[in-house]
Design a protein around this motif. Structure first.
Motif, PDB file in Angstrom:
ATOM      1  N   LEU A 296       0.792  -1.238   0.000  1.00  8.71           N
ATOM      2  CA  LEU A 296       0.000   0.000   0.000  1.00  8.71           C
ATOM      3  C   LEU A 296       0.820   1.281   0.000  1.00  8.71           C
ATOM      4  CD1 LEU A 296      -2.629  -1.197   2.609  1.00  8.71           C
ATOM      5  CD2 LEU A 296      -3.034  -0.868   0.182  1.00  8.71           C
ATOM      6  N   TRP A 297       2.144   1.202  -0.075  1.00  7.17           N
ATOM      7  CA  TRP A 297       2.922   2.422   0.050  1.00  7.17           C
ATOM      8  C   TRP A 297       2.581   3.444  -1.031  1.00  7.17           C
ATOM      9  CZ3 TRP A 297       5.481   4.391   3.913  1.00  7.17           C
ATOM     10  CH2 TRP A 297       6.344   5.468   3.694  1.00  7.17           C
ATOM     11  N   ALA A 298       2.456   2.997  -2.274  1.00  7.20           N
ATOM     12  CA  ALA A 298       2.162   3.932  -3.361  1.00  7.20           C
ATOM     13  C   ALA A 298       0.784   4.568  -3.180  1.00  7.20           C
ATOM     14  CB  ALA A 298       2.236   3.204  -4.704  1.00  7.20           C
ATOM     15  N   ILE A 299      -0.203   3.759  -2.795  1.00  2.00           N
ATOM     16  CA  ILE A 299      -1.565   4.290  -2.598  1.00  2.00           C
ATOM     17  C   ILE A 299      -1.597   5.220  -1.396  1.00  2.00           C
ATOM     18  CG2 ILE A 299      -3.950   3.634  -2.113  1.00  2.00           C
ATOM     19  CD1 ILE A 299      -3.373   0.983  -3.539  1.00  2.00           C
ATOM     20  N   TYR A 300      -0.947   4.817  -0.329  1.00  2.00           N
ATOM     21  CA  TYR A 300      -0.881   5.648   0.881  1.00  2.00           C
ATOM     22  C   TYR A 300      -0.212   6.985   0.582  1.00  2.00           C
ATOM     23  CZ  TYR A 300       1.410   7.106   5.301  1.00  2.00           C
ATOM     24  OH  TYR A 300       1.900   7.810   6.370  1.00  2.00           O
ATOM     25  N   GLY A 301       0.920   6.962  -0.121  1.00  2.00           N
ATOM     26  CA  GLY A 301       1.623   8.203  -0.445  1.00  2.00           C
ATOM     27  C   GLY A 301       0.799   9.126  -1.321  1.00  2.00           C
ATOM     28  N   HIS A 302       0.062   8.556  -2.273  1.00  2.00           N
ATOM     29  CA  HIS A 302      -0.774   9.383  -3.145  1.00  2.00           C
ATOM     30  C   HIS A 302      -1.957   9.966  -2.387  1.00  2.00           C
ATOM     31  CE1 HIS A 302      -4.123  10.038  -5.996  1.00  2.00           C
ATOM     32  NE2 HIS A 302      -3.165  10.493  -6.793  1.00  2.00           N
ATOM     33  N   ASP A 303      -2.628   9.119  -1.597  1.00  2.00           N
ATOM     34  CA  ASP A 303      -3.837   9.571  -0.906  1.00  2.00           C
ATOM     35  C   ASP A 303      -3.542  10.588   0.188  1.00  2.00           C
ATOM     36  OD1 ASP A 303      -5.220   7.881  -2.544  1.00  2.00           O
ATOM     37  OD2 ASP A 303      -5.670   6.377  -1.007  1.00  2.00           O
ATOM     38  N   ARG A 304      -2.457  10.376   0.940  1.00  2.00           N
ATOM     39  CA  ARG A 304      -2.216  11.254   2.085  1.00  2.00           C
ATOM     40  C   ARG A 304      -1.346  12.453   1.741  1.00  2.00           C
ATOM     41  NH1 ARG A 304      -1.144   9.263   8.210  1.00  2.00           N
ATOM     42  NH2 ARG A 304      -3.205   8.402   7.761  1.00  2.00           N
ATOM     43  N   PHE A 305      -0.355  12.272   0.847  1.00  2.00           N
ATOM     44  CA  PHE A 305       0.604  13.338   0.586  1.00  2.00           C
ATOM     45  C   PHE A 305       0.550  13.847  -0.856  1.00  2.00           C
ATOM     46  CE2 PHE A 305       2.582  10.499   3.790  1.00  2.00           C
ATOM     47  CZ  PHE A 305       2.480  11.353   4.889  1.00  2.00           C
ATOM     48  N   GLY A 306      -0.288  13.243  -1.704  1.00  4.83           N
ATOM     49  CA  GLY A 306      -0.373  13.673  -3.091  1.00  4.83           C
ATOM     50  C   GLY A 306       0.854  13.352  -3.917  1.00  4.83           C
ATOM     51  N   GLY A 426     -11.312   1.131   5.726  1.00  8.67           N
ATOM     52  CA  GLY A 426     -11.090   2.266   6.614  1.00  8.67           C
ATOM     53  C   GLY A 426     -10.849   3.586   5.921  1.00  8.67           C
ATOM     54  N   ALA A 427     -10.651   3.565   4.582  1.00  8.19           N
ATOM     55  CA  ALA A 427     -10.276   4.790   3.872  1.00  8.19           C
ATOM     56  C   ALA A 427     -11.339   5.871   3.973  1.00  8.19           C
ATOM     57  CB  ALA A 427      -9.982   4.476   2.402  1.00  8.19           C
ATOM     58  N   GLY A 428     -12.597   5.483   4.056  1.00  7.85           N
ATOM     59  CA  GLY A 428     -13.664   6.484   4.145  1.00  7.85           C
ATOM     60  C   GLY A 428     -13.680   7.219   5.461  1.00  7.85           C
ATOM     61  N   HIS A 429     -13.032   6.650   6.473  1.00  7.33           N
ATOM     62  CA  HIS A 429     -13.006   7.267   7.799  1.00  7.33           C
ATOM     63  C   HIS A 429     -11.595   7.757   8.147  1.00  7.33           C
ATOM     64  CE1 HIS A 429     -17.033   5.549   8.307  1.00  7.33           C
ATOM     65  NE2 HIS A 429     -16.520   4.400   7.884  1.00  7.33           N
ATOM     66  N   TRP A 430     -10.648   6.839   8.114  1.00  5.50           N
ATOM     67  CA  TRP A 430      -9.266   7.188   8.434  1.00  5.50           C
ATOM     68  C   TRP A 430      -8.362   6.183   7.749  1.00  5.50           C
ATOM     69  CZ3 TRP A 430      -5.916   5.351  12.883  1.00  5.50           C
ATOM     70  CH2 TRP A 430      -4.727   6.106  12.961  1.00  5.50           C
ATOM     71  N   ASP A 431      -7.396   6.648   6.969  1.00  8.13           N
ATOM     72  CA  ASP A 431      -6.552   5.732   6.202  1.00  8.13           C
ATOM     73  C   ASP A 431      -5.345   5.233   6.983  1.00  8.13           C
ATOM     74  OD1 ASP A 431      -5.060   8.031   6.329  1.00  8.13           O
ATOM     75  OD2 ASP A 431      -4.909   8.345   4.162  1.00  8.13           O
ATOM     76  N   GLY A 432      -5.321   5.487   8.296  1.00 10.73           N
ATOM     77  CA  GLY A 432      -4.197   5.027   9.106  1.00 10.73           C
ATOM     78  C   GLY A 432      -4.428   3.688   9.787  1.00 10.73           C
TER      79      GLY A 432
END
Length: 475
Positions: A296-306, A426-432
């Motif tokens: 999930l690193w690529a998705i996490y980086g895009h979703d949280r940090f753009g 969990g993405a709809g609430h909190w992606d952590g």
């Protein structure tokens, strides 16, 4: 993000008195062992053709055999990473654009599944017939596989190639056993750190080279991987000796049965050792947790940090390099000073803190400490490998490394599906949440960690536990 030797990881450490360690060997190759050192029938093995050179004096000394096995693992990792950047485009060229993600996931799962099934078999075969012949067969299979994938005109042949790659890629278990054969207890944590670092740096370099070659021709990375595998094979054929190690009696070294080669056979037999079972569960938890960033690193980086793909790639490369540096240079020093069990505990704590930092980070500045902590967690893997090796008798090192590689592959099959579902939920609430769950995987291992810190339960009784697998009833 972790190496199972990974080997192995299963990249793939703690002293335990279950078996007498392999002592230092002569600095130069010597004639075949004297009569009585190996049981009758051992003359048919590769050991008598080319005994292993000895570790250099000192706990951290390099020697030719060690350098060659590290080079073999690094080249193998580069070959794996070379094809990663072009696999989606290659699938697209086969006309499966509508189901591209499905086929990419299926090919990844197939590779991991074949490693899960075959790693214990290769490890057990190397215990019976020697590390060198099994490793050579695996490397030769890798070269043929990459050539097949470079020339495959049909999608079905690509699937066949990935299945063969999974079988031959299970050679990490043999490399891990080789390290145990040529190292004594004081050297294993440090050398497993080097092994993990070699594999990790290969995985970092491979995609970079593959991306550059793929821009020239889509199938060029496969040809380059075939060339590397051939070079790997040539190095092992010309200069890698068979290590000297305890042998099973000749009647027990007959052709192994299919039951002995099944992945669950070695796991069941080794899981009965009371001091080893907690390490196996901890290793599985460690490998499962490692699937969170890997998936999930690529998705996490895009979703949280753009982040764009370049930022994702740079962050992954930075993590891989720092992780490898920790394994190569910090593991041995920390293990020598505090002991492997405390090194393992420190790696687990560092991993947990890093994942919690990822869960709550809101900027790159707050993410950086998490990267350092998660990379520092890499010291735990080599420490665990060395501890596991020292709690297993010398005649079953291949079986042990096969089981560890199999557990890592099982985590690679389960982890992406599990954590992908958690992230979506969990993405709809909190992606952590997915990072919190990854850190929480270590909670069930707390009793095992406490037991490991107290030391082996019955070190003096190790010979009773260390009966060879082949002597088990019905084996």
């Amino acid at each position: 993000m972790r190496t199972p030797i990974q080997s192995p990881a299963a990249a793939p450490a703690e002293p335990a008195g279950s078996a007498s360690p392999a002592g230092p060997m002569p600095a130069e190759p010597t004639p075949a062992p004297a009569a009585g050192r190996d049981p009758p029938g051992a003359e048919a093995t590769a050991t008598t053709r080319s005994p292993a050179p000895a570790p250099a004096p000192g706990a951290s000394g390099l020697n030719l055999a060690l350098v060659l096995i590290l080079a073999t693992v690094a080249l193998d990792a580069i070959g794996i990473g070379l094809i990663a950047p072009v696999l989606p485009q290659l699938l697209d060229a086969f006309g499966v654009h509508a189901n591209l993600a499905l086929h990419a996931g299926a090919l990844t799962a197939l590779y991991a599944l074949m490693q899960f099934v075959c790693a214990p078999a290769l490890g057990a075969l190397s215990d019976r017939f020697g590390r060198r012949p099994v490793l050579l067969c695996s490397l030769f299979g890798s070269a043929l596989d990459y050539l097949l994938m470079a020339c495959a005109p049909w999608l079905s042949l690509l699937y066949l190639g990935r299945a063969i790659a999974g079988v031959s890629g299970a050679s990490g278990s043999v490399a891990g056993a080789y390290i145990a054969d040529i190292s004594d207890e004081s050297q294993r944590a440090r050398r497993y750190g080097w092994l993990g670092a070699s594999f990790g740096l290969g995985l970092v370099a491979g995609p970079v080279i593959g991306g550059l070659l793929g821009a020239v021709w889509l199938r060029a990375p496969f040809l380059a991987a075939a060339a590397l595998a051939t070079l790997n094979f040539a190095l092992a054929w010309l200069a890698l000796p068979e290590p000297r190690r305890p042998r099973a009696p000749a009647p027990q070294r007959a052709r192994p049965s299919l039951r002995e080669l099944a992945p669950w056979h070695s796991l069941r037999e080794l899981g009965r050792l009371p001091d080893l079972a907690p390490l196996l569960w901890l290793y599985l938890a460690m490998q499962l947790a490692g699937q969170v960033p890997g998936t999930l690193w690529a998705i996490y980086g895009h979703d949280r940090f753009g982040w764009n793909p370049t930022a994702v790639g740079l962050s992954l490369a930075a993590f891989g390099i720092i992780h490898s540096l920790f394994q190569a240079f910090a593991t041995g020093r920390i293990s020598d000073r505090f002991g492997p069990s405390r090194t393992l505990l420190g790696g687990v704590i560092s991993d947990v803190l890093g994942y919690l930092a990822f869960a709550f980070a809101r900027s790159v500045a707050t993410l950086a400490p998490g990267l350092l902590l998660a990379a520092g967690g890499g010291i735990g893997g080599p420490a665990l490998l060395a501890m596991s090796s020292e709690r297993t008798d010398e005649a079953r090192q291949g079986a042990l490394q096969g089981v560890l590689a199999s557990l890592a592959s099982l985590a690679a099959v389960i982890g992406p599906l599990l954590f992908g579902a958690i992230y979506v939920a969990g993405a709809g609430h909190w992606d952590g949440w997915v990072w919190v769950v990854g850190a929480a995987l270590y909670l069930p291992c707390v009793p095992a960690l406490r037991k490991l810190l107290r030391g082996p339960a019955n070190a003096s009784a190790a010979p009773a536990d260390a009966a060879p697998i082949e002597a088990a009833p019905g084996a």
